[in-house]
Design an enzyme around this catalytic site. Structure first.
Site, short mmCIF file in Angstrom:
data_model
loop_
_atom_site.label_atom_id
_atom_site.label_comp_id
_atom_site.label_asym_id
_atom_site.label_seq_id
_atom_site.Cartn_x
_atom_site.Cartn_y
_atom_site.Cartn_z
N SER A 167 0.73 -1.22 0.09
CA SER A 167 0.01 0.00 -0.03
C SER A 167 1.01 1.23 -0.08
O SER A 167 2.06 1.15 0.34
CB SER A 167 -0.87 0.06 1.08
N TYR A 180 -1.82 -0.71 10.45
CA TYR A 180 -1.76 -1.01 9.05
C TYR A 180 -0.75 -0.58 8.55
O TYR A 180 -0.22 -1.27 7.56
CB TYR A 180 -3.09 -0.47 8.54
#
Length: 275
Positions: A167, A180
């Site tokens: 990501s 995350y």
């Protein structure tokens, strides 16, 4: 003509990817986290191009339903390449990755590609991240990638490819996403380690690093007009991306066109990494 669909104050380009790679039909891919979202889009896109897919998800019922729907839409038959086989897998357990690999070999006789797509997206301010949350996030998002790569490496032949889902959060901080972001940074670096070590077997390993993409994972910001407007200020293309645009990069990374590309995390973020 290029068409756009409005989403909040941004725009999403949902034009299908038309790229075709003649070497892909007849190949076999394993995809985790494929019952919905990006994983389901990956499975559908590969199947329509003649790639047989073993699609795994922790929600076995949802995975079966998705596979049946996609097979019906694709007109997939037993004798026709491009069939999707559903399987249940908990990516935190290495033995379930091994079982997923065996399922692919039993069904199709080989594995050419492995896509570590499964992941979770927890929210908590740093002070509130619990031991359970950080453990679960690292277990699914990082250990799941490692165990998948280990299972894949035992079956992939030279020329095979592994693609991990990282990501842009691997390099950009987002408030409330400490667990995350750190997990995706680990995935990016793990991808490099895997590329170095599995290169000895002729296996390529890369990662895709999406930014804001039109999936359920970004629904929270798409439904908040001020937050979306602020987010798009940091996107040079000034719109949300689509799953099709992420799939296009996956397709390239699995193809022979990327046969000398390994150890990279490719951002699909409208340029936001550079702002």
């Amino acid at each position: 003509m290029t068409s756009y669909e409005p989403t909040g104050s941004g725009r999403v380009l949902h034009q299908p990817v038309t790229a075709r790679y003649p070497e892909l039909p007849g190949k076999v891919a394993v995809i985790t986290g494929a019952a919905r979202g990006m994983g389901a889009r990956f499975a559908a896109g590969l199947a329509t191009r003649g790639v047989d897919v073993v699609a795994g998800d922790i929600n076995g019922e949802a995975m079966t339903a998705t596979a049946e729907e996609l097979n019906a839409a694709n007109g997939s038959l037993e004798e026709k390449p491009g069939r999707i086989v559903a399987s249940t897998v908990d990516v935190t357990k290495p033995e379930e990755h091994l079982a997923l690999a065996r399922r692919a070999v039993d069904e199709f006789g080989r594995i050419d590609f492995w896509v570590n797509n499964a992941g979770i997206f927890p929210f908590a301010e740093v002070a509130d991240i619990s031991a359970e949350q950080i453990r679960a996030t690292l277990s699914v998002n990082v250990e799941g990638v490692l165990f998948g790569a280990q299972a894949a490496a035992a079956h992939l032949r030279p020329g095979g490819a592994i693609v991990n889902m990282s990501s842009v959060s691997a390099v950009r901080v987002r408030r409330g996403r400490g667990a995350y972001c750190s997990s995706k940074a680990a995935v990016a670096h793990l991808t490099e380690s895997l590329a170095v070590e599995l290169g000895d077997q002729g296996i390529r390993v890369n990662a895709i690093a999406p930014g804001y993409i039109d999936t359920e994972m970004t629904r929270w910001i798409q439904d908040d007009a001020p937050a979306l407007a602020k987010a798009l200020e940091a996107v040079p293309l000034h719109r949300i991306g689509s799953p099709e645009e992420v799939f296009g990069v996956l397709l390239f990374l699995l193809s022979d066109s990327a046969r000398y590309v390994t150890g990279h995390s490719i951002a699909v973020d409208g340029g936001s990494r550079h702002v």
